[in-house]
Design an enzyme around this catalytic site. Structure first.
Site, short mmCIF file in Angstrom:
data_model
loop_
_atom_site.label_atom_id
_atom_site.label_comp_id
_atom_site.label_asym_id
_atom_site.label_seq_id
_atom_site.Cartn_x
_atom_site.Cartn_y
_atom_site.Cartn_z
N ASP A 1 9.08 -47.98 9.45
CA ASP A 1 9.17 -46.55 9.75
C ASP A 1 9.26 -45.81 8.41
OD1 ASP A 1 9.53 -44.15 11.28
OD2 ASP A 1 11.67 -44.24 10.86
N SER A 2 9.18 -44.48 8.48
CA SER A 2 9.34 -43.70 7.25
C SER A 2 10.81 -43.68 6.81
CB SER A 2 8.90 -42.26 7.51
OG SER A 2 9.79 -41.65 8.41
N TYR B 1 6.90 -38.46 7.05
CA TYR B 1 5.49 -38.70 7.31
C TYR B 1 4.89 -37.54 8.12
CZ TYR B 1 5.44 -43.70 5.96
OH TYR B 1 5.47 -44.89 5.30
N GLY B 2 5.73 -36.93 8.94
CA GLY B 2 5.24 -35.95 9.92
C GLY B 2 4.62 -34.71 9.33
N CYS C 1 7.20 -46.11 14.14
CA CYS C 1 7.09 -44.72 13.72
C CYS C 1 6.00 -44.10 14.58
CB CYS C 1 6.69 -44.69 12.25
SG CYS C 1 6.22 -43.06 11.66
N THR D 1 4.59 -41.20 14.27
CA THR D 1 3.57 -40.54 13.46
C THR D 1 2.53 -41.56 12.99
OG1 THR D 1 5.35 -39.08 12.70
CG2 THR D 1 3.26 -38.97 11.52
N CYS E 1 9.30 -39.17 18.56
CA CYS E 1 9.52 -39.51 17.15
C CYS E 1 10.70 -40.45 17.19
CB CYS E 1 9.84 -38.26 16.33
SG CYS E 1 10.49 -38.64 14.68
N THR E 2 10.60 -41.57 16.50
CA THR E 2 11.66 -42.58 16.66
C THR E 2 12.99 -42.14 16.05
OG1 THR E 2 10.79 -43.74 14.72
CG2 THR E 2 10.09 -44.53 16.90
#
Ligand code: DGL
Length: 299
Positions: free
Chosen positions: A18-19, A50-51, A81, A83, A212-213
């Site tokens: 994930d980010s 990231y979004g 993630c 995104t 969104c996680t």
């Protein structure tokens, strides 16, 4: 495949990324479902969020992390993630080749229809079709812009012979900053959620999709803002169930009664990530390794 190769393969770790710390919501569900598996988690905090990036950039980030995980011999990859799932899932699959890849949108879509009340899925007593379900998708700017989640939900509704759902989408960028800064509840989280979500409340959704996680970490504040009657849905449980079923089917479950290991890599300050991860997972983490993801870039 020889018995030895099979054992080596099933002992390999599950790669997840994930980010930032949002993917921990997925990791937590995976650990609960698969306590004997080894996990490698990559948090790309240095390049988050990231979004707000463009899809090319997020695709490149996702591929760099995929290469990193493949180099570590993972047996599957979980894109934790939304995104990255919305703009890079196909690219990650292509790069991963025979290594299975799971993303959160397909699983989130299934979760939405699992919780939908039966009066919205079945003919009523007079044999009339149900009314269209009302969905509110909360996601990052790029996830909303990609339209991938919405398309996935619409297609699923069509497969179930349901009416086209009534949809509203909203990006809530501050949610990611709050979560990555450790603000998971309390007055600041409540007031941010209230500010963002007043129009969602007025929309009267049947289901709010936490697309969104990071967002499930704020579910207490989000729940208060949209009202107690609204279902909040995320993909964590479904993705863990699907990964478990797949590993079982492909005889790739680690055969051990000993708990698996957790290995963390962060592109940002490892100590801050460790603090949040320990708090969220409620477990001590020996060490978070620092990783320079840019240096791995392959064109
Ligand atoms: N957790 C992420 C997602 O699910 C990324 C949020 C961000 O970095 O903007 O979309």
């Amino acid at each position: 495949m020889s018995q030895g190769d099979q054992t080596e393969k099933s002992n390999a770790p599950i790669g997840i990324f994930d980010s930032g710390i949002g993917g921990l919501t997925i990791l937590k569900a995976l650990i609960t479902a698969l306590p004997h598996e080894h996990f490698i988690y990559v948090a790309d905090g240095a390049r988050a969020p990231y979004g707000s990036k463009d899809s090319e950039t997020v695709r490149r980030y996702a591929l760099e992390i995929t290469d990193f995980l493949l180099d570590r011999g993972v047996k599957i990859i979980v894109v934790a993630c939304t995104t990255a799932s919305s703009v890079a899932a196909d690219a990650v699959r292509l790069r991963a080749g025979r290594i299975p890849v799971f993303e959160v949108i397909t699983q989130g879509t299934k979760a939405v229809f699992d919780v939908l009340p039966s009066e919205l899925k079945c003919l009523n007593e007079d044999g009339e079709p149900p009314r269209a379900a009302r969905f509110a998708l909360l996601g990052t700017t790029l996830t909303v812009k990609s339209g991938v989640y919405r398309k996935s939900i619409s297609e699923h509704a069509r497969r179930l012979y349901l009416q086209e759902p009534v949809f509203t989408e909203l990006s809530c960028p501050l949610f990611v900053s709050l979560v990555d800064d450790g603000v998971w509840n309390g007055p600041l989280a409540d007031s941010t959620a209230k500010r963002y979500l007043s129009e969602i409340r007025a929309f009267h959704p049947d289901v709010v999709i936490l697309g969104c996680t990071h967002y499930p970490v704020l579910s207490e504040s989000i729940g208060k803002a949209v009202g107690p009657e609204v279902q909040l849905i995320d993909s964590a449980f479904n993705i863990a169930r699907t990964v478990k079923t797949t590993l079982h089917r492909d005889r790739m479950l680690r055969e051990s009664t000993v708990e698996g290991s957790l290995t963390f890599y962060s592109s940002d300050a490892p100590d801050a990530f460790r603090e949040h991860a320990e708090r969220f997972l409620d477990t001590a983490i020996d060490m978070v390794h620092h990783v320079e993801l840019e240096s791995l870039e392959k064109v």
